[in-house]
Design a protein around this motif. Structure first.
Motif, mmCIF file in Angstrom:
data_model
loop_
_atom_site.group_PDB
_atom_site.id
_atom_site.type_symbol
_atom_site.label_atom_id
_atom_site.label_comp_id
_atom_site.label_asym_id
_atom_site.label_seq_id
_atom_site.Cartn_x
_atom_site.Cartn_y
_atom_site.Cartn_z
ATOM 1 N N PRO A 12 0.831 -1.200 0.000
ATOM 2 C CA PRO A 12 0.000 0.000 0.000
ATOM 3 C C PRO A 12 0.866 1.251 0.000
ATOM 4 C CG PRO A 12 -0.768 -1.597 1.627
ATOM 5 C CD PRO A 12 0.511 -2.104 1.110
ATOM 6 N N SER A 13 0.375 2.330 -0.600
ATOM 7 C CA SER A 13 1.128 3.573 -0.711
ATOM 8 C C SER A 13 1.389 4.207 0.636
ATOM 9 C CB SER A 13 0.365 4.552 -1.619
ATOM 10 O OG SER A 13 -0.932 4.790 -1.066
ATOM 11 N N SER A 14 0.681 3.773 1.667
ATOM 12 C CA SER A 14 0.846 4.372 2.990
ATOM 13 C C SER A 14 2.114 3.901 3.683
ATOM 14 C CB SER A 14 -0.367 4.044 3.869
ATOM 15 O OG SER A 14 -0.508 2.641 3.981
ATOM 16 N N SER A 15 2.734 2.823 3.211
ATOM 17 C CA SER A 15 3.947 2.312 3.848
ATOM 18 C C SER A 15 4.964 1.944 2.772
ATOM 19 C CB SER A 15 3.630 1.082 4.703
ATOM 20 O OG SER A 15 3.090 0.058 3.892
ATOM 21 N N PRO A 16 6.256 2.098 3.079
ATOM 22 C CA PRO A 16 7.285 1.777 2.089
ATOM 23 C C PRO A 16 7.288 0.290 1.783
ATOM 24 C CG PRO A 16 8.276 2.168 4.234
ATOM 25 C CD PRO A 16 6.830 2.537 4.357
ATOM 26 N N PRO A 17 7.659 -0.076 0.556
ATOM 27 C CA PRO A 17 7.687 -1.496 0.191
ATOM 28 C C PRO A 17 8.740 -2.251 1.000
ATOM 29 C CG PRO A 17 8.730 -0.162 -1.509
ATOM 30 C CD PRO A 17 8.101 0.796 -0.550
ATOM 31 N N ALA A 18 8.422 -3.459 1.356
ATOM 32 C CA ALA A 18 9.341 -4.300 2.131
ATOM 33 C C ALA A 18 10.298 -5.033 1.189
ATOM 34 C CB ALA A 18 8.564 -5.294 2.971
ATOM 35 N N TYR A 19 11.469 -5.303 1.695
ATOM 36 C CA TYR A 19 12.492 -5.994 0.924
ATOM 37 C C TYR A 19 12.195 -7.501 0.918
ATOM 38 C CZ TYR A 19 17.178 -7.628 -0.377
ATOM 39 O OH TYR A 19 18.237 -8.235 -0.997
ATOM 40 N N VAL A 20 12.330 -8.118 -0.249
ATOM 41 C CA VAL A 20 12.152 -9.566 -0.378
ATOM 42 C C VAL A 20 13.356 -10.145 -1.121
ATOM 43 C CG1 VAL A 20 10.739 -11.425 -1.322
ATOM 44 C CG2 VAL A 20 9.631 -9.394 -0.377
ATOM 45 N N PHE A 21 13.946 -11.171 -0.548
ATOM 46 C CA PHE A 21 15.094 -11.813 -1.179
ATOM 47 C C PHE A 21 14.642 -12.663 -2.352
ATOM 48 C CE2 PHE A 21 17.821 -15.714 -1.284
ATOM 49 C CZ PHE A 21 18.921 -15.114 -1.905
ATOM 50 N N LYS A 22 15.175 -12.368 -3.530
ATOM 51 C CA LYS A 22 14.875 -13.135 -4.733
ATOM 52 C C LYS A 22 16.178 -13.451 -5.463
ATOM 53 C CE LYS A 22 10.231 -11.255 -5.428
ATOM 54 N NZ LYS A 22 9.326 -10.548 -6.356
ATOM 55 N N GLY A 23 17.108 -13.927 -4.708
ATOM 56 C CA GLY A 23 18.415 -14.237 -5.271
ATOM 57 C C GLY A 23 18.426 -15.576 -5.973
ATOM 58 N N PRO A 24 19.588 -15.987 -6.467
ATOM 59 C CA PRO A 24 19.712 -17.266 -7.168
ATOM 60 C C PRO A 24 19.498 -18.433 -6.214
ATOM 61 C CG PRO A 24 21.866 -16.305 -6.790
ATOM 62 C CD PRO A 24 20.874 -15.270 -6.394
ATOM 63 N N ALA A 25 19.037 -19.555 -6.748
ATOM 64 C CA ALA A 25 18.811 -20.747 -5.919
ATOM 65 C C ALA A 25 20.121 -21.315 -5.407
ATOM 66 C CB ALA A 25 18.057 -21.805 -6.724
ATOM 67 N N HIS A 26 21.193 -21.143 -6.180
ATOM 68 C CA HIS A 26 22.509 -21.635 -5.770
ATOM 69 C C HIS A 26 23.526 -20.507 -5.890
ATOM 70 C CE1 HIS A 26 20.404 -25.408 -6.764
ATOM 71 N NE2 HIS A 26 21.145 -25.908 -5.781
ATOM 72 N N VAL A 27 24.203 -20.213 -4.793
ATOM 73 C CA VAL A 27 25.228 -19.170 -4.774
ATOM 74 C C VAL A 27 26.599 -19.828 -4.855
ATOM 75 C CG1 VAL A 27 26.281 -17.323 -3.424
ATOM 76 C CG2 VAL A 27 23.793 -17.590 -3.447
ATOM 77 N N ALA A 28 27.387 -19.425 -5.846
ATOM 78 C CA ALA A 28 28.742 -19.966 -5.988
ATOM 79 C C ALA A 28 29.639 -19.367 -4.912
ATOM 80 C CB ALA A 28 29.295 -19.643 -7.374
ATOM 81 N N ILE A 29 30.385 -20.216 -4.237
ATOM 82 C CA ILE A 29 31.264 -19.756 -3.160
ATOM 83 C C ILE A 29 32.717 -20.007 -3.527
ATOM 84 C CG2 ILE A 29 29.509 -20.175 -1.404
ATOM 85 C CD1 ILE A 29 31.100 -22.697 -0.619
ATOM 86 N N ARG A 30 33.602 -19.359 -2.796
ATOM 87 C CA ARG A 30 35.031 -19.562 -3.006
ATOM 88 C C ARG A 30 35.455 -20.855 -2.317
ATOM 89 N NH1 ARG A 30 37.720 -13.541 -2.388
ATOM 90 N NH2 ARG A 30 36.300 -12.509 -3.846
ATOM 91 N N THR A 31 36.275 -21.600 -2.989
ATOM 92 C CA THR A 31 36.733 -22.875 -2.436
ATOM 93 C C THR A 31 38.252 -22.940 -2.490
ATOM 94 O OG1 THR A 31 36.530 -23.941 -4.601
ATOM 95 C CG2 THR A 31 34.642 -24.083 -3.114
ATOM 96 N N ARG A 32 38.819 -23.739 -1.611
ATOM 97 C CA ARG A 32 40.265 -23.919 -1.586
ATOM 98 C C ARG A 32 40.686 -25.222 -2.262
ATOM 99 N NH1 ARG A 32 42.274 -20.273 2.353
ATOM 100 N NH2 ARG A 32 40.706 -19.592 3.839
ATOM 101 N N THR A 33 39.779 -26.199 -2.248
ATOM 102 C CA THR A 33 40.105 -27.520 -2.789
ATOM 103 C C THR A 33 38.976 -27.984 -3.698
ATOM 104 O OG1 THR A 33 39.071 -28.655 -0.907
ATOM 105 C CG2 THR A 33 41.401 -28.090 -0.697
ATOM 106 N N ASN A 34 39.265 -29.037 -4.469
ATOM 107 C CA ASN A 34 38.278 -29.550 -5.417
ATOM 108 C C ASN A 34 37.287 -30.528 -4.793
ATOM 109 O OD1 ASN A 34 39.414 -28.139 -7.612
ATOM 110 N ND2 ASN A 34 40.988 -29.720 -7.857
ATOM 111 N N ASP A 35 37.500 -30.907 -3.537
ATOM 112 C CA ASP A 35 36.641 -31.915 -2.921
ATOM 113 C C ASP A 35 35.704 -31.340 -1.862
ATOM 114 O OD1 ASP A 35 38.641 -31.244 -1.189
ATOM 115 O OD2 ASP A 35 39.456 -33.277 -0.969
#
Length: 506
Positions: A12-35
């Protein structure tokens, strides 16, 4: 990274829009090893990622944050997991857990008085404060409602009550004494003919720790392919280890830098590789493995090194790999190695830690050794030049007791002054006492407390001198160093006095 959460739902215009997370289903992370897993599933209630063989998690169902803060937290964590190292992301997760226990957890907007109160709590934990600062900066930069630049500057300028990294390093270098190094070398060079391959592996790790002083995470990250053997045309053999860097900022996979190792260590590693490939097949990648062929975690490596140090007669259980790093750094500095070279060899991003070793020059190291009572002739000299005779506490009237304050700490029960009662001493009590013949230390005095307080106060001079760029020509710091050495000498004298009394009683 895809925009993880910069979408807003209709409201509603009476209140600011709320934040909603719509990120990727899988987030690539930094790794040190292949296993180890390379992605975090953001659809789950519990996000899990790994580093050093250790699982790190954040459980969104148990955080006592309101629904909008949960969504904002997910957006921030998705960003942190992709941008930062796994350990840094774990710090941010800890800050969100800390936040859920403050008065800010009920939701946005935060009143200034609420933010001030929460920051007082966050100041008690440096990690929590740094993590919250990063969280607020991220949200403010994305224009999320409830976050503003003025409040961010307040968060940014809040200083933790905890000491900064490297804050005590200049006065707390811990390396091996000469007799400890001898015992360590005997442990490294012992006969391994009748040892199990696990014992041989631990011996190899200890040997590597002595030569290159890697962190536990670097031990963990080493692969068999990081070992290189080169045989020259005249049949000389050379060994190189491509050591993964532990703390290089902005890299997805750790950079590997070549480090020459001795033929003795190289031969050990070569035999070890042949054995684990025989046991677990040529597809085995890690250099340090469990009895089932799994890569050892940082905790397992730390426990193994602790065991080896204990077997060598070195009882410093809280240091382990850091003890070996300090020993190597100090050894390099004593040989005149420049700071930037020490930083490079130890894998530091800055030269702050290396300066700690350089300031402990060979001359200072010899003075420390003498002050700790290693030289009998020096003990006799110090005995005549420093304090008066050691006296029992029970034989001293309270009016003669020395009391003062160092670095906001009350210092008492250290000794007695031989000046007439109520006579004003022209020098600063405690600071000057340990180089004064009128001061008679108690054998069981709290001299260690004095030394610790002086070290903390001297660290303040170091911090200020670093900012001014004049760490060498600093007279107050030099005076503190002399006093600290004198206190150390007094501690040694008191210890010997107590031992002599015990021997005499027998």
């Amino acid at each position: 990274m895809a925009k993880s959460a910069d979408h807003e739902q209709a409201s509603p215009s009476s209140s600011p829009p709320a934040y909603v997370f719509k990120g990727p289903a899988h987030v690539a992370i930094r790794t040190r090893t292949n296993d180890q897993p390379r992605y975090v599933d953001t659809r789950l209630n519990v996000w899990t990622w790994y580093d050093g063989g250790i699982a790190m998690t954040i459980d969104w169902t148990v955080l006592q944050l309101n629904s909008e803060l949960i969504e904002i937290g997910k957006g921030f964590m998705a960003y942190a997991l992709e941008k930062y190292a796994p350990r840094t992301a774990a710090m941010f997760a800890d800050s969100l857990r800390f936040l859920s226990n403050t008065n800010l957890a009920t939701g946005l907007p935060w009143e200034p008085i609420e933010l001030t109160s929460a920051l007082e709590e966050l100041k008690k934990s440096r990690r929590a404060l740094v993590g919250f600062r990063g969280f607020y900066r991220w949200a403010n930069n994305r224009g999320i409602n409830g976050f503003d630049t003025r409040s961010y500057l307040k968060v940014k300028n809040t200083i933790s009550d905890r000491v900064e990294p490297y804050a005590r390093i200049f006065l707390s270098q811990s390396s091996l004494e000469l007799d400890e190094e001898i015992r360590l070398l005997k442990r490294i060079g012992r006969d391994l003919s009748f040892c199990s391959w696990e014992e041989i592996q631990l011996n190899m790790a200890l040997h590597l720790g002595f030569e290159l002083a890697p962190r536990s995470i670097q031990f963990h990250s080493l692969d068999i392919v990081d070992f290189e053997l080169i045989e020259s045309s005249d049949h000389e053999t050379y060994y190189t280890l491509w050591l993964p860097m532990a703390k290089k900022i902005g890299q997805r996979m750790p950079e590997r830098r070549p480090r020459k190792i001795t033929n003795l260590l190289g031969a050990k590693i070569s035999r070890h590789i042949s054995e684990i490939q025989r046991r677990f097949g040529s597809g085995c990648e890690p250099l340090f493995v469990s009895r089932r062929g799994r890569r050892l975690s940082v905790n397992e490596i730390g426990q193994g090194l602790k065991h080896e140090l204990r077997e060598a007669g070195i009882e410093k259980p809280n240091q382990v790999s850091m003890l070996l790093r300090h020993h190597l750094g100090q050894g390099l500095a004593d040989q005149g190695t420049p700071m930037d070279m020490i930083a490079e060899l130890l894998g530091h991003n800055r030269t702050v830690a290396a300066r700690a070793y350089v300031t402990a020059t060979p001359n200072i190291a010899r003075i420390k050794e003498k002050a700790l009572g290693k030289s009998p002739s020096y003990r006799r000299i110090m005995h005549s030049l420093l304090t008066g005779e050691i006296v029992p506490r029970r034989d001293t009237v309270s009016e003669r007791a020395v009391r003062s304050v160092i670095d906001t700490q009350y210092i008492g029960d250290i000794g007695a002054c031989a000046l007439p009662v109520h006579t004003h001493c022209p020098y600063n009590p405690v600071y000057a006492c340990y180089t004064c013949k009128k001061f008679h230390p108690f054998a069981d005095g709290r001299h260690e407390q004095v030394r610790e307080a002086l070290q903390l106060e001297a660290q303040r001079f170091i911090d200020l001198a670093e900012q001014a760029g004049d760490l060498i020509h600093n007279r107050p710091l030099a005076q503190h160093q002399i006093t600290i050495l004198a206190v150390s000498a007094t501690i040694e004298r008191c210890r010997q006095h107590t031992e002599d009394d015990a021997d005499g009683a027998v």
